[in-house]
Motif scaffolding. Structure first.
Motif, PDB file in Angstrom:
ATOM      1  N   VAL A  25       0.842  -1.205   0.000  1.00  0.00           N
ATOM      2  CA  VAL A  25       0.000   0.000   0.000  1.00  0.00           C
ATOM      3  C   VAL A  25       0.873   1.249   0.000  1.00  0.00           C
ATOM      4  N   LEU A  26       1.906   1.277   0.829  1.00  0.00           N
ATOM      5  CA  LEU A  26       2.808   2.425   0.859  1.00  0.00           C
ATOM      6  C   LEU A  26       3.504   2.627  -0.487  1.00  0.00           C
ATOM      7  N   ASP A  27       3.942   1.545  -1.126  1.00  0.00           N
ATOM      8  CA  ASP A  27       4.566   1.658  -2.443  1.00  0.00           C
ATOM      9  C   ASP A  27       3.608   2.290  -3.448  1.00  0.00           C
ATOM     10  N   ASP A  28       2.352   1.852  -3.442  1.00  0.00           N
ATOM     11  CA  ASP A  28       1.358   2.401  -4.377  1.00  0.00           C
ATOM     12  C   ASP A  28       1.015   3.853  -4.054  1.00  0.00           C
ATOM     13  N   ILE A  29       0.914   4.199  -2.767  1.00  0.00           N
ATOM     14  CA  ILE A  29       0.638   5.592  -2.395  1.00  0.00           C
ATOM     15  C   ILE A  29       1.793   6.480  -2.827  1.00  0.00           C
ATOM     16  N   ARG A  30       3.025   6.018  -2.617  1.00  0.00           N
ATOM     17  CA  ARG A  30       4.187   6.805  -3.035  1.00  0.00           C
ATOM     18  C   ARG A  30       4.186   7.029  -4.550  1.00  0.00           C
ATOM     19  N   ASP A  31       3.915   5.984  -5.317  1.00  0.00           N
ATOM     20  CA  ASP A  31       3.827   6.134  -6.774  1.00  0.00           C
ATOM     21  C   ASP A  31       2.728   7.127  -7.140  1.00  0.00           C
ATOM     22  N   PHE A  32       1.594   7.033  -6.472  1.00  0.00           N
ATOM     23  CA  PHE A  32       0.452   7.907  -6.749  1.00  0.00           C
ATOM     24  C   PHE A  32       0.799   9.378  -6.506  1.00  0.00           C
ATOM     25  N   ILE A  33       1.389   9.687  -5.359  1.00  0.00           N
ATOM     26  CA  ILE A  33       1.674  11.101  -5.078  1.00  0.00           C
ATOM     27  C   ILE A  33       2.881  11.611  -5.866  1.00  0.00           C
ATOM     28  N   GLU A  34       3.816  10.728  -6.218  1.00  0.00           N
ATOM     29  CA  GLU A  34       4.962  11.156  -7.022  1.00  0.00           C
ATOM     30  C   GLU A  34       4.545  11.541  -8.442  1.00  0.00           C
ATOM     31  N   THR A  35       3.479  10.942  -8.937  1.00  0.00           N
ATOM     32  CA  THR A  35       3.057  11.194 -10.317  1.00  0.00           C
ATOM     33  C   THR A  35       1.796  12.055 -10.414  1.00  0.00           C
ATOM     34  N   HIS A  36       1.261  12.508  -9.292  1.00  0.00           N
ATOM     35  CA  HIS A  36       0.020  13.302  -9.313  1.00  0.00           C
ATOM     36  C   HIS A  36       0.301  14.655  -9.975  1.00  0.00           C
ATOM     37  N   LYS A  37      -0.475  14.984 -10.993  1.00  0.00           N
ATOM     38  CA  LYS A  37      -0.229  16.185 -11.804  1.00  0.00           C
ATOM     39  C   LYS A  37      -0.435  17.493 -11.055  1.00  0.00           C
ATOM     40  N   ASP A  38      -1.188  17.484  -9.967  1.00  0.00           N
ATOM     41  CA  ASP A  38      -1.478  18.722  -9.236  1.00  0.00           C
ATOM     42  C   ASP A  38      -0.615  18.919  -7.998  1.00  0.00           C
ATOM     43  N   LEU A  39       0.337  18.006  -7.770  1.00  0.00           N
ATOM     44  CA  LEU A  39       1.257  18.156  -6.640  1.00  0.00           C
ATOM     45  C   LEU A  39       2.581  18.703  -7.150  1.00  0.00           C
ATOM     46  N   ASP A  40       3.171  19.592  -6.377  1.00  0.00           N
ATOM     47  CA  ASP A  40       4.390  20.290  -6.782  1.00  0.00           C
ATOM     48  C   ASP A  40       5.595  19.345  -6.732  1.00  0.00           C
ATOM     49  N   PRO A  41       6.237  19.105  -7.886  1.00  0.00           N
ATOM     50  CA  PRO A  41       7.397  18.205  -7.908  1.00  0.00           C
ATOM     51  C   PRO A  41       8.644  18.815  -7.261  1.00  0.00           C
ATOM     52  N   GLU A  42       8.625  20.120  -6.999  1.00  0.00           N
ATOM     53  CA  GLU A  42       9.758  20.779  -6.359  1.00  0.00           C
ATOM     54  C   GLU A  42       9.709  20.651  -4.836  1.00  0.00           C
ATOM     55  N   GLN A  43       8.564  20.274  -4.296  1.00  0.00           N
ATOM     56  CA  GLN A  43       8.383  20.123  -2.849  1.00  0.00           C
ATOM     57  C   GLN A  43       8.418  18.624  -2.497  1.00  0.00           C
ATOM     58  N   HIS A  44       8.598  18.334  -1.214  1.00  0.00           N
ATOM     59  CA  HIS A  44       8.637  16.924  -0.819  1.00  0.00           C
ATOM     60  C   HIS A  44       7.252  16.275  -1.000  1.00  0.00           C
ATOM     61  N   ARG A  45       7.278  14.972  -1.224  1.00  0.00           N
ATOM     62  CA  ARG A  45       6.063  14.147  -1.295  1.00  0.00           C
ATOM     63  C   ARG A  45       6.379  12.862  -0.545  1.00  0.00           C
ATOM     64  N   HIS A  46       5.833  12.747   0.649  1.00  0.00           N
ATOM     65  CA  HIS A  46       6.140  11.608   1.513  1.00  0.00           C
ATOM     66  C   HIS A  46       4.894  10.801   1.839  1.00  0.00           C
ATOM     67  N   ILE A  84      -5.876   7.512  -2.280  1.00  0.00           N
ATOM     68  CA  ILE A  84      -5.321   6.671  -1.213  1.00  0.00           C
ATOM     69  C   ILE A  84      -6.355   5.652  -0.754  1.00  0.00           C
ATOM     70  N   LYS A  85      -7.589   6.086  -0.593  1.00  0.00           N
ATOM     71  CA  LYS A  85      -8.671   5.152  -0.219  1.00  0.00           C
ATOM     72  C   LYS A  85      -8.792   4.041  -1.257  1.00  0.00           C
ATOM     73  N   ASN A  86      -8.747   4.384  -2.534  1.00  0.00           N
ATOM     74  CA  ASN A  86      -8.860   3.382  -3.594  1.00  0.00           C
ATOM     75  C   ASN A  86      -7.688   2.404  -3.578  1.00  0.00           C
ATOM     76  N   ILE A  87      -6.489   2.906  -3.308  1.00  0.00           N
ATOM     77  CA  ILE A  87      -5.318   2.036  -3.202  1.00  0.00           C
ATOM     78  C   ILE A  87      -5.496   1.067  -2.032  1.00  0.00           C
ATOM     79  N   MET A  88      -5.934   1.588  -0.895  1.00  0.00           N
ATOM     80  CA  MET A  88      -6.140   0.731   0.270  1.00  0.00           C
ATOM     81  C   MET A  88      -7.184  -0.342  -0.019  1.00  0.00           C
ATOM     82  N   PHE A  89      -8.307   0.049  -0.607  1.00  0.00           N
ATOM     83  CA  PHE A  89      -9.370  -0.915  -0.896  1.00  0.00           C
ATOM     84  C   PHE A  89      -8.913  -1.950  -1.925  1.00  0.00           C
ATOM     85  N   LYS A  90      -8.096  -1.519  -2.889  1.00  0.00           N
ATOM     86  CA  LYS A  90      -7.566  -2.449  -3.902  1.00  0.00           C
ATOM     87  C   LYS A  90      -6.786  -3.579  -3.233  1.00  0.00           C
ATOM     88  N   HIS A  91      -6.097  -3.264  -2.154  1.00  0.00           N
ATOM     89  CA  HIS A  91      -5.295  -4.257  -1.435  1.00  0.00           C
ATOM     90  C   HIS A  91      -6.070  -4.933  -0.300  1.00  0.00           C
TER      91      HIS A  91
END
Length: 137
Positions: A25-46, A84-91
């Motif tokens: 789940v953490l791996d999928d959440i990390r992939d999701f936020i790293e590639t989210h088009k509306d999140l700033d790639p210059e700032q941290h994403r944890h 994140i909810k969808n990732i959790m439910f998927k697993h």
């Protein structure tokens, strides 16, 4: 100085019963936020397994939107939470709550007679019945 981003900061409790799935789940959440088009790639994403809480294990998520507009921030926050909810439910994982109950029947040695039956209003699918099944031993 002027604000350039808005922060999304969430602590999400997950059931102790779901700890075996937390790595995926953490791996999928990390992939999701790293590639989210509306999140700033210059700032941290944890996304991290941060602590064991009173009712569940805590997943901590911190990231920043690209802009500062409140309406956009609310929309992006909702999209991140739903993702994140969808990732959790998927697993097969769900959120912990202080209202969660488990019915466990054990014999004299402590072995389970039936599988634990979670009652969870947030879980996908039909609700689990509160009726107790009687088994002959």
């Amino acid at each position: 100085s002027r604000m350039t981003n808005r922060r999304i900061l969430q602590e999400m409790p997950v059931r102790f019963a779901d700890l075996a799935k937390i790595d995926l789940v953490l791996d999928d959440i990390r992939d999701f936020i790293e590639t989210h088009k509306d999140l700033d790639p210059e700032q941290h994403r944890h996304a991290r397994f941060r602590q064991i809480g009173k009712y569940g294990a805590i997943i901590w998520v911190s990231c920043y939107t690209k802009g500062i507009n409140l309406t956009d921030w609310v929309t992006v926050t909702e999209d991140v939470l739903l993702g994140i909810k969808n990732i959790m439910f998927k697993h097969g994982m769900t959120f912990a709550t202080s209202l969660e109950r488990e019915t466990k029947r054990v014999d004299a040695t402590g072995a389970f007679l039936t599988e634990p039956r979670p009652y969870d209003a947030f879980a996908p699918g039909p609700p689990v019945s509160d009726a107790h099944e009687e088994m002959e031993v």
